[in-house]
Scaffold this active site. Structure first.
Site, PDB file in Angstrom:
ATOM      1  N   ARG A   1      11.132  -0.994  10.918  1.00 26.73           N
ATOM      2  CA  ARG A   1      10.067  -0.509  11.804  1.00 26.73           C
ATOM      3  C   ARG A   1       9.959  -1.414  13.025  1.00 26.73           C
ATOM      4  O   ARG A   1      10.043  -2.634  12.899  1.00 26.73           O
ATOM      5  CB  ARG A   1       8.735  -0.497  11.053  1.00 26.73           C
ATOM      6  CG  ARG A   1       8.577   0.732  10.200  1.00 26.73           C
ATOM      7  CD  ARG A   1       7.377   0.670   9.325  1.00 26.73           C
ATOM      8  NE  ARG A   1       6.198   0.058   9.924  1.00 26.73           N
ATOM      9  CZ  ARG A   1       5.016   0.044   9.347  1.00 26.73           C
ATOM     10  NH1 ARG A   1       4.844   0.595   8.170  1.00 26.73           N
ATOM     11  NH2 ARG A   1       3.993  -0.534   9.925  1.00 26.73           N
TER      12      ARG A   1
ATOM     13  N   ARG B   1      -0.297  -8.263  13.747  1.00 23.09           N
ATOM     14  CA  ARG B   1      -0.859  -7.313  12.776  1.00 23.09           C
ATOM     15  C   ARG B   1      -1.668  -8.039  11.700  1.00 23.09           C
ATOM     16  O   ARG B   1      -2.714  -7.562  11.275  1.00 23.09           O
ATOM     17  CB  ARG B   1       0.262  -6.495  12.132  1.00 23.09           C
ATOM     18  CG  ARG B   1       0.872  -5.504  13.121  1.00 23.09           C
ATOM     19  CD  ARG B   1       2.179  -4.938  12.623  1.00 23.09           C
ATOM     20  NE  ARG B   1       2.037  -4.208  11.383  1.00 23.09           N
ATOM     21  CZ  ARG B   1       3.008  -4.073  10.483  1.00 23.09           C
ATOM     22  NH1 ARG B   1       4.176  -4.639  10.668  1.00 23.09           N
ATOM     23  NH2 ARG B   1       2.795  -3.376   9.389  1.00 23.09           N
TER      24      ARG B   1
ATOM     25  N   ARG C   1      -9.728   0.859   8.529  1.00 23.73           N
ATOM     26  CA  ARG C   1      -9.194  -0.443   8.942  1.00 23.73           C
ATOM     27  C   ARG C   1     -10.195  -1.243   9.758  1.00 23.73           C
ATOM     28  O   ARG C   1      -9.892  -2.367  10.163  1.00 23.73           O
ATOM     29  CB  ARG C   1      -7.956  -0.211   9.780  1.00 23.73           C
ATOM     30  CG  ARG C   1      -6.706  -0.886   9.231  1.00 23.73           C
ATOM     31  CD  ARG C   1      -5.573  -0.430  10.061  1.00 23.73           C
ATOM     32  NE  ARG C   1      -4.346  -1.107   9.943  1.00 23.73           N
ATOM     33  CZ  ARG C   1      -3.270  -0.591   9.353  1.00 23.73           C
ATOM     34  NH1 ARG C   1      -3.333   0.559   8.738  1.00 23.73           N
ATOM     35  NH2 ARG C   1      -2.135  -1.246   9.395  1.00 23.73           N
TER      36      ARG C   1
ATOM     37  N   ARG D   1      11.387  -5.898   5.116  1.00 18.23           N
ATOM     38  CA  ARG D   1      11.110  -4.480   4.844  1.00 18.23           C
ATOM     39  C   ARG D   1      12.085  -3.545   5.572  1.00 18.23           C
ATOM     40  O   ARG D   1      12.369  -3.708   6.752  1.00 18.23           O
ATOM     41  CB  ARG D   1       9.678  -4.155   5.251  1.00 18.23           C
ATOM     42  CG  ARG D   1       9.298  -2.730   4.944  1.00 18.23           C
ATOM     43  CD  ARG D   1       7.841  -2.572   4.777  1.00 18.23           C
ATOM     44  NE  ARG D   1       7.093  -2.672   6.015  1.00 18.23           N
ATOM     45  CZ  ARG D   1       5.779  -2.507   6.086  1.00 18.23           C
ATOM     46  NH1 ARG D   1       5.085  -2.262   4.996  1.00 18.23           N
ATOM     47  NH2 ARG D   1       5.158  -2.621   7.233  1.00 18.23           N
TER      48      ARG D   1
ATOM     49  N   LYS E   1       0.839  -1.218   0.000  1.00 10.81           N
ATOM     50  CA  LYS E   1       0.000   0.000   0.000  1.00 10.81           C
ATOM     51  C   LYS E   1       0.868   1.260   0.000  1.00 10.81           C
ATOM     52  O   LYS E   1       0.584   2.209  -0.722  1.00 10.81           O
ATOM     53  CB  LYS E   1      -0.921   0.025   1.234  1.00 10.81           C
ATOM     54  CG  LYS E   1      -1.912  -1.117   1.308  1.00 10.81           C
ATOM     55  CD  LYS E   1      -2.935  -0.903   2.415  1.00 10.81           C
ATOM     56  CE  LYS E   1      -2.348  -0.805   3.808  1.00 10.81           C
ATOM     57  NZ  LYS E   1      -1.651  -2.044   4.269  1.00 10.81           N
TER      58      LYS E   1
END
Ligand code: AMP
Length: 232
Positions: A176, A187, A97, A143, A22
């Site tokens: 992160r 998550r 969300r 990531r 996203k």
């Protein structure tokens, strides 16, 4: 496809689990259509960094991989999209969300953006990035992001030219805190339980478009542009 079109777009909602792409795709939409990316995750992280009251509350919740309450996130979104740069459209990344956030957003847009525009449902573009679960894990564990410009990399799939350094500004890339494996699972659980119903909500009202997010990033982008162009 018109490069750098300045027509009124959206709002565009990009839906998908963490790691679906996203952030990367929203930045491309932002550049191509000249509409700002409104990422609730980014705004919350800025608040955490600046140690605001909101950031203080959100920090622990985010570290656990859970969702920040709607009472805090909805007004934050309202404040952001009332800014003048959102007048010609915006792309929402990470919002809504929950089904409650989606209902709130419909009411908000109806009052603040669509007063004189009919039929308003045609103007809201909802695009879901569908990605396989194992592919998501690979993307999230690999990531890295640039703390200066926000560019996102992946050590497995899209590494920087020089190990751990941003191609654009040379900053040292960061992981992160919520991209640790235990938090990632939390998550993804939150997504399955709370955010999947958002896709069902838009599907049931005939507004959901889906793109195969398993494809390489550069193949996903033109599909998103095509869906947006077809709605304009
Ligand atoms: P993201 O960068 O979109 O993956 O978001 C990172 C974290 O910010 C999430 O795991 C949540 O804790 C929080 N967050 C972001 N967007 C929302 C939202 N719309 N509602 C509640 N919490 C959110």
């Amino acid at each position: 496809m018109v490069e750098g079109t300045s027509r009124i777009v959206g709002p565009v909602i990009l839906l998908g689990p963490p790691g679906a792409g996203k952030g990367t795709q929203s930045k491309r939409v932002e550049q191509h259509y000249h509409i700002p990316q409104v990422s609730t995750g980014d705004i919350l992280r800025q608040n955490v960094k600046a140690d605001t009251v909101l950031g203080h509350v959100a920090k622990e919740i985010m570290a656990r991989g859970q969702l920040v309450p709607d009472e805090l996130v909805n007004p934050m979104v309202a404040e952001r999209v009332r800014e003048p740069d959102c007048d010609h459209g915006f792309i929402l990344d990470g919002f809504p969300r929950t089904a409650a956030q989606a209902g709130w957003l419909d009411a908000f847009l109806e009052h603040e953006f669509f007063d004189n525009l009919q039929p308003h449902h045609g103007l809201l573009i909802v695009i879901q990035l569908a990605v396989d679960y194992n592919e998501l894990l690979l993307r999230l564990t690999g990531r890295r992001s640039c703390p200066t410009c926000g560019r996102i990399y992946n050590v497995h799939l899209q590494p920087p030219k020089v190990d751990e350094l941003c191609d654009l500004d040379g900053s040292r890339l960061i992981i992160r805190p919520d991209d640790r494996e235990d938090v990632i699972r939390e998550r993804l659980n939150a997504y399955a339980q709370l955010t999947q119903p958002v896709a069902d909500y838009y599907r049931s009202t005939g507004r959901l478009k889906s793109v195969n997010g398993d494809l390489p990033v550069d193949q996903v982008t033109p599909q998103i542009f095509c869906l947006i162009d077809n709605t304009l």
